[in-house]
Design an enzyme around this catalytic site. Structure first.
Site, mmCIF file in Angstrom:
data_model
loop_
_atom_site.group_PDB
_atom_site.id
_atom_site.type_symbol
_atom_site.label_atom_id
_atom_site.label_comp_id
_atom_site.label_asym_id
_atom_site.label_seq_id
_atom_site.Cartn_x
_atom_site.Cartn_y
_atom_site.Cartn_z
ATOM 1 N N LYS A 99 0.855 -1.197 0.000
ATOM 2 C CA LYS A 99 0.000 0.000 0.000
ATOM 3 C C LYS A 99 0.889 1.245 0.000
ATOM 4 C CE LYS A 99 -3.910 1.834 2.790
ATOM 5 N NZ LYS A 99 -4.690 1.638 4.032
ATOM 6 N N SER A 152 -9.724 1.698 3.059
ATOM 7 C CA SER A 152 -8.864 2.444 2.168
ATOM 8 C C SER A 152 -7.842 1.597 1.411
ATOM 9 C CB SER A 152 -8.134 3.512 2.974
ATOM 10 O OG SER A 152 -7.266 2.913 3.927
ATOM 11 N N SER A 212 -9.798 -0.731 7.263
ATOM 12 C CA SER A 212 -9.241 -0.623 5.909
ATOM 13 C C SER A 212 -8.537 -1.852 5.360
ATOM 14 C CB SER A 212 -8.289 0.558 5.823
ATOM 15 O OG SER A 212 -9.028 1.734 5.666
HETATM 16 N N1 GLN Z 1 -13.101 4.020 6.495
HETATM 17 C C1 GLN Z 1 -12.500 4.468 7.706
HETATM 18 C C2 GLN Z 1 -12.129 5.922 7.596
HETATM 19 O O1 GLN Z 1 -12.418 6.484 6.615
HETATM 20 C C3 GLN Z 1 -11.325 3.600 8.048
HETATM 21 C C4 GLN Z 1 -10.133 3.894 7.232
HETATM 22 C C5 GLN Z 1 -8.944 3.078 7.625
HETATM 23 O O2 GLN Z 1 -9.060 2.044 8.283
HETATM 24 N N2 GLN Z 1 -7.791 3.564 7.241
HETATM 25 O O3 GLN Z 1 -11.548 6.492 8.462
#
Ligand code: GLN
Length: 493
Positions: free
Chosen positions: A77, A152, A176
């Site tokens: 990532k 994400s 995420s």
């Molecule tokens: N969807 C969540 C957010 O927008 C989690 C994102 C993540 O785990 N990086 O914060």
């Protein structure tokens, strides 16, 4: 060699001399060349660098024998600092950033002989649930390219789901790793907070962020975690006396005899997709057939988890992102009039709308006068959520829930409505607030789209959730299903 191979399959081929690391790397590079335009899963690939790593791995094997991940391709990532290639967190503010060092987990992967395939697409600064806030364009779900792959870590998920790489690294602050794994039909593990070093991982919300693997099956997730876990004196939140577990042996489980599985009523609610619910209920029935006991439990403060998270995560983000001042690195606007103009214009140009929303929210919730009402209150709610889990684990060994209340949604469907977007994290967020390990694995289809089953364990008991997930995987064939458009078997039943 089949592209839809697990890491352990590839490892056997390499060990028996049927393939070389260079051949394996070339196979995935060819698939990336063929399919990445359609998916936008990778935002950086340097084929020459990948082949050079693979060559070095073959040489190492010949001279010194194989290390734990010798010659195995793993995509990264774009949130992990890597000394090879750019590290941009899919943000324009880091448009020309090259990290001067490897994140701790990257050093661990390299030392284990892994071949780093490239950087994968993600929501900007990991803020999102759909990979639509990336500065490099949306990423698409291999099961239906009109739909999002989750987020994400959507690029890592799409890349594994379409076999552009056999495995990838993601991060999980509020879901995420697990949510995109669920939405693309793969396996994802978020370790216990403190199990894996955060050094060199671009910080979003430091008390929640944790790195983990995204893979084709449970054992592959264990193989990677075994390598990246461990104390790092360079990260004060990496735990020095974390209980050691046998990552690989945990995956040998073939039944669930005597396992007490908690089924929390708050995770099976009206409003969730009916087919998602049916798939997860059917999975629990199967667990019962494998010898488990299903126990109805309650995690009463679950309903406050999304609200608490969306105070705590933006608060920490607003502090973490203050370092992007365009002085030492990162995007700088043209012809600033003075220092203030340079800060404000550079940040305005560099950050996308969702990141700005988080910074503004976080600055507000931390501001004097509002701190007690929002930040402090959210921290108290966090404690209540942690206590819910502690009480539940006095009764059960592990908790099973759906990973996401809905399958993959259409691109653009929720981009104008942040609150609906935030609600898609409803089943994953409490795990981060409590610092617990969580795993998502495929357990069926809803409307021909993958559904994820989430396992939540007590702190440091990744072995318990790996065993439960391995036994379920052994008894079913969901993790062998692959999407039609990318030479997969196209079997969504
Ligand atoms: N969807 C969540 C957010 O927008 C989690 C994102 C993540 O785990 N990086 O914060």
């Amino acid at each position: 060699m089949m592209p839809y191979s697990s890491l352990s399959d590839i490892q056997s081929r390499l060990n028996s001399g049927k393939s070389t690391a260079v051949e394996v790397a070339q196979l995935y590079l060819d698939r990336i060349a063929a399919y990445n335009d359609e998916l936008n899963a990778f935002v950086h690939i340097d084929a020459a660098d990948v082949l050079a790593q693979a060559q070095a791995s073959d040489a190492h094997r010949a001279e010194h024998g194989a290390r734990a991940l010798e010659g195995l391709p793993i995509a990264i990532k774009d949130i992990f600092c890597t000394s090879n290639g750019p590290t941009r967190c899919c943000s324009n503010i880091l448009d020309d950033f090259h990290a001067p060092y490897d994140a701790h987990v990257i050093s661990q992967l390299k030392a284990a002989g892994a071949v780093l395939v490239g950087k994968t697409n993600m929501d900007e600064f990991a803020m999102g649930s759909s990979t639509e806030t990336s500065a490099f364009g949306v990423c698409r779900n291999p099961w239906d390219t009109d739909r999002i792959p989750g987020g994400s870590s959507g690029g890592s998920a799409a890349a594994v789901a379409a076999a552009l790489t056999p495995a990838a690294l993601g991060t999980d602050t509020g879901g995420s790793i697990r949510q995109p794994a669920a939405l693309t039909g793969i396996t994802g593990l978020k370790p216990t907070y403190g199990r894996v070093s955060r050094r060199g991982i671009i910080a979003f919300a430091s008390s929640l962020d944790q790195a983990g693997p995204m893979t084709r099956n449970v054992k592959d997730a264990a193989m990677i975690t075994a390598v990246i876990a461990g104390h790092d004196a360079g990260d004060a939140t990496s735990v020095s006396d974390a209980p050691a577990i046998d990552w690989l042996a945990a995956c040998d489980a073939q039944d669930m005899k005597g396992l007490k599985i908690g089924k929390p009523s708050e995770y099976f609610v009206d409003g969730m997709d009916a087919e998602v619910r049916e798939s997860v209920e059917a999975a629990l029935k199967q667990c019962q057939d494998l010898g488990a006991e299903i126990i109805d439990i309650s995690l009463p403060h679950t309903k406050y988890a999304v609200a608490a998270y969306y105070v705590i995560a933006p608060s920490e983000a607003s502090a973490n992102l203050s370092r992007y001042d365009s002085v030492r690195f990162g995007h700088r606007c043209d012809d600033p009039e003075d220092l203030l103009d340079m800060y404000t214009r550079s940040r305005d140009e560099g950050f996308g709308a969702e990141v700005k929303r988080r910074i503004l929210t976080g600055a507000f919730t931390l501001s004097s006068g509002y701190y007690d009402a929002y930040y402090l209150k959210a921290q108290k709610v966090r404690t209540l959520i942690q206590q819910d889990f502690i009480q539940a684990f006095e009764q059960v060994d592990v908790i099973a829930t759906p990973t996401s209340p809905i399958p993959a949604f259409k691109l653009g469907e929720k981009t104008d409505d942040p609150l609906t977007m935030y609600l898609s994290d409803i089943f994953t967020i409490a795990v981060n607030l409590a610092g617990l390990p969580g795993l998502s694995q495929p357990c069926g289809f809803a409307n021909n789209l993958p559904v994820g089953l989430q396992w939540i364990g007590p702190a440091w008991r990744e072995d318990t959730i790996l065993s439960a997930a391995a036994a379920y995987e052994h008894a079913t064939d969901w993790s062998t299903k692959t999407p039609a458009g990318f030479n997969g078997n196209g079997d969504a039943s």
